[in-house]
Scaffold this motif. Sequence first.
Motif, PDB file in Angstrom:
ATOM      1  N   UNK A   1     -12.604  -5.812 -17.232  1.00 34.79           N
ATOM      2  CA  UNK A   1     -13.786  -4.993 -17.048  1.00 34.79           C
ATOM      3  C   UNK A   1     -13.745  -4.436 -15.631  1.00 34.79           C
ATOM      4  N   UNK A   2     -14.007  -3.152 -15.503  1.00 34.90           N
ATOM      5  CA  UNK A   2     -13.974  -2.507 -14.198  1.00 34.90           C
ATOM      6  C   UNK A   2     -15.385  -2.342 -13.656  1.00 34.90           C
ATOM      7  N   UNK A   3     -15.555  -2.600 -12.379  1.00 34.33           N
ATOM      8  CA  UNK A   3     -16.849  -2.461 -11.735  1.00 34.33           C
ATOM      9  C   UNK A   3     -16.751  -1.648 -10.468  1.00 34.33           C
ATOM     10  N   UNK A   4     -17.905  -1.295  -9.912  1.00 36.18           N
ATOM     11  CA  UNK A   4     -17.932  -0.458  -8.719  1.00 36.18           C
ATOM     12  C   UNK A   4     -17.311   0.897  -9.023  1.00 36.18           C
ATOM     13  N   UNK A   5     -16.546   1.421  -8.086  1.00 35.45           N
ATOM     14  CA  UNK A   5     -15.911   2.726  -8.286  1.00 35.45           C
ATOM     15  C   UNK A   5     -14.594   2.621  -9.047  1.00 35.45           C
ATOM     16  N   UNK A   6     -14.272   1.431  -9.546  1.00 29.95           N
ATOM     17  CA  UNK A   6     -12.999   1.225 -10.248  1.00 29.95           C
ATOM     18  C   UNK A   6     -12.861   2.124 -11.469  1.00 29.95           C
ATOM     19  N   UNK A   7     -13.942   2.325 -12.210  1.00 31.47           N
ATOM     20  CA  UNK A   7     -13.883   3.181 -13.392  1.00 31.47           C
ATOM     21  C   UNK A   7     -13.502   4.608 -13.017  1.00 31.47           C
ATOM     22  N   UNK A   8     -14.027   5.096 -11.916  1.00 35.20           N
ATOM     23  CA  UNK A   8     -13.694   6.448 -11.463  1.00 35.20           C
ATOM     24  C   UNK A   8     -12.244   6.539 -11.006  1.00 35.20           C
ATOM     25  N   UNK A   9     -11.769   5.521 -10.301  1.00 36.07           N
ATOM     26  CA  UNK A   9     -10.366   5.514  -9.880  1.00 36.07           C
ATOM     27  C   UNK A   9      -9.472   5.500 -11.118  1.00 36.07           C
ATOM     28  N   UNK A  10      -9.754   4.626 -12.080  1.00 31.05           N
ATOM     29  CA  UNK A  10      -8.986   4.520 -13.326  1.00 31.05           C
ATOM     30  C   UNK A  10      -8.953   5.867 -14.052  1.00 31.05           C
ATOM     31  N   UNK A  11     -10.120   6.471 -14.247  1.00 27.86           N
ATOM     32  CA  UNK A  11     -10.217   7.729 -14.979  1.00 27.86           C
ATOM     33  C   UNK A  11      -9.429   8.840 -14.292  1.00 27.86           C
ATOM     34  N   UNK A  12      -9.490   8.881 -12.975  1.00 25.89           N
ATOM     35  CA  UNK A  12      -8.748   9.907 -12.248  1.00 25.89           C
ATOM     36  C   UNK A  12      -7.247   9.684 -12.302  1.00 25.89           C
ATOM     37  N   UNK A  13      -6.820   8.433 -12.260  1.00 23.03           N
ATOM     38  CA  UNK A  13      -5.388   8.143 -12.419  1.00 23.03           C
ATOM     39  C   UNK A  13      -4.891   8.624 -13.780  1.00 23.03           C
ATOM     40  N   UNK A  14      -5.640   8.290 -14.838  1.00 21.57           N
ATOM     41  CA  UNK A  14      -5.217   8.663 -16.181  1.00 21.57           C
ATOM     42  C   UNK A  14      -5.357  10.155 -16.449  1.00 21.57           C
TER      43      UNK A  14
ATOM     44  N   UNK B   1       0.819  -1.190   0.000  1.00 21.72           N
ATOM     45  CA  UNK B   1       0.000   0.000   0.000  1.00 21.72           C
ATOM     46  C   UNK B   1       0.860   1.250   0.000  1.00 21.72           C
ATOM     47  N   UNK B   2       2.007   1.242   0.618  1.00 22.57           N
ATOM     48  CA  UNK B   2       2.855   2.426   0.690  1.00 22.57           C
ATOM     49  C   UNK B   2       3.337   2.874  -0.679  1.00 22.57           C
ATOM     50  N   UNK B   3       3.512   1.945  -1.607  1.00 25.36           N
ATOM     51  CA  UNK B   3       4.009   2.295  -2.939  1.00 25.36           C
ATOM     52  C   UNK B   3       3.028   3.182  -3.684  1.00 25.36           C
ATOM     53  N   UNK B   4       1.749   3.037  -3.428  1.00 25.99           N
ATOM     54  CA  UNK B   4       0.775   3.837  -4.158  1.00 25.99           C
ATOM     55  C   UNK B   4       0.308   5.055  -3.369  1.00 25.99           C
ATOM     56  N   UNK B   5       0.745   5.201  -2.144  1.00 25.74           N
ATOM     57  CA  UNK B   5       0.364   6.379  -1.361  1.00 25.74           C
ATOM     58  C   UNK B   5       1.380   7.501  -1.535  1.00 25.74           C
ATOM     59  N   UNK B   6       1.961   7.589  -2.691  1.00 29.09           N
ATOM     60  CA  UNK B   6       2.944   8.622  -2.974  1.00 29.09           C
ATOM     61  C   UNK B   6       2.349   9.678  -3.877  1.00 29.09           C
ATOM     62  N   UNK B   7       3.137  10.690  -4.140  1.00 25.96           N
ATOM     63  CA  UNK B   7       2.708  11.738  -5.066  1.00 25.96           C
ATOM     64  C   UNK B   7       3.146  11.430  -6.482  1.00 25.96           C
ATOM     65  N   UNK B   8       3.475  10.189  -6.767  1.00 23.85           N
ATOM     66  CA  UNK B   8       3.876   9.791  -8.115  1.00 23.85           C
ATOM     67  C   UNK B   8       2.664   9.760  -9.034  1.00 23.85           C
ATOM     68  N   UNK B   9       2.924  10.072 -10.268  1.00 25.20           N
ATOM     69  CA  UNK B   9       1.886   9.969 -11.288  1.00 25.20           C
ATOM     70  C   UNK B   9       1.970   8.604 -11.946  1.00 25.20           C
ATOM     71  N   UNK B  10       0.849   8.123 -12.399  1.00 27.40           N
ATOM     72  CA  UNK B  10       0.782   6.858 -13.102  1.00 27.40           C
ATOM     73  C   UNK B  10       0.119   7.088 -14.445  1.00 27.40           C
ATOM     74  N   UNK B  11       0.486   6.261 -15.402  1.00 28.51           N
ATOM     75  CA  UNK B  11      -0.078   6.354 -16.744  1.00 28.51           C
ATOM     76  C   UNK B  11      -0.378   4.951 -17.245  1.00 28.51           C
ATOM     77  N   UNK B  12      -1.187   4.869 -18.262  1.00 29.12           N
ATOM     78  CA  UNK B  12      -1.511   3.577 -18.856  1.00 29.12           C
ATOM     79  C   UNK B  12      -0.231   2.982 -19.457  1.00 29.12           C
ATOM     80  N   UNK B  13      -0.093   1.695 -19.427  1.00 33.57           N
ATOM     81  CA  UNK B  13       1.109   1.018 -19.933  1.00 33.57           C
ATOM     82  C   UNK B  13       1.040   0.858 -21.448  1.00 33.57           C
ATOM     83  N   UNK B  14       0.948   1.991 -22.131  1.00 33.21           N
ATOM     84  CA  UNK B  14       0.909   2.003 -23.601  1.00 33.21           C
ATOM     85  C   UNK B  14       2.288   1.666 -24.144  1.00 33.21           C
TER      86      UNK B  14
END
Length: 152
Positions: free
Chosen positions: A38-51, A1-14
């Motif tokens: 396929x993303x369900x629940x709030x996953x789509x919102x998390x994905x969209x905000x990351x990107x 969990x600590x790896x993703x609680x940073x101020x790092x940006x993430x992008x799609x693995x294009x």
Amino acid sequence: MAAVLSDRLYTISAPDVVSEDFSGQIVILNLSDGRYFSLGGIASSVWSNLLAGHTPQAIFESIRQQRPDLLDEASRFVDRLLELNLIRRHEGGEAGVLAAIGETWVGEPPRIEVFDDLAELIFADPIHDVDEEAGWPAPRPEPSSRGNGPVT
């Protein structure tokens, strides 16, 4: 969990990973292994905000303020995205100042469904392994200048 609680940006693995939003339902395709997701629940919102350039920390803080019951599962979801190589750390910049996350975080916990039933079809696709410089179909080689007739 600590790896993703940073101020790092993430992008799609294009270019190996692509996604499409079908009226709020996000489908992700990994062209390197043929699996789709396929993303369900709030996953789509998390994905969209990351990107969109929000850090996981900013997303988690927004979730914590409205739905603290979803925070642990949201963190596990981002870990899973990393584990599946669907996202990677964005190189070349720090998080900029973005508008506040406007999500209401209504719905079920984030979930990701993994499908591999089309993997063989994706790999059978003749344009799957396209040489970006040659294109597809690959252009014919130039005729020989030795006068031996057309190259077939």
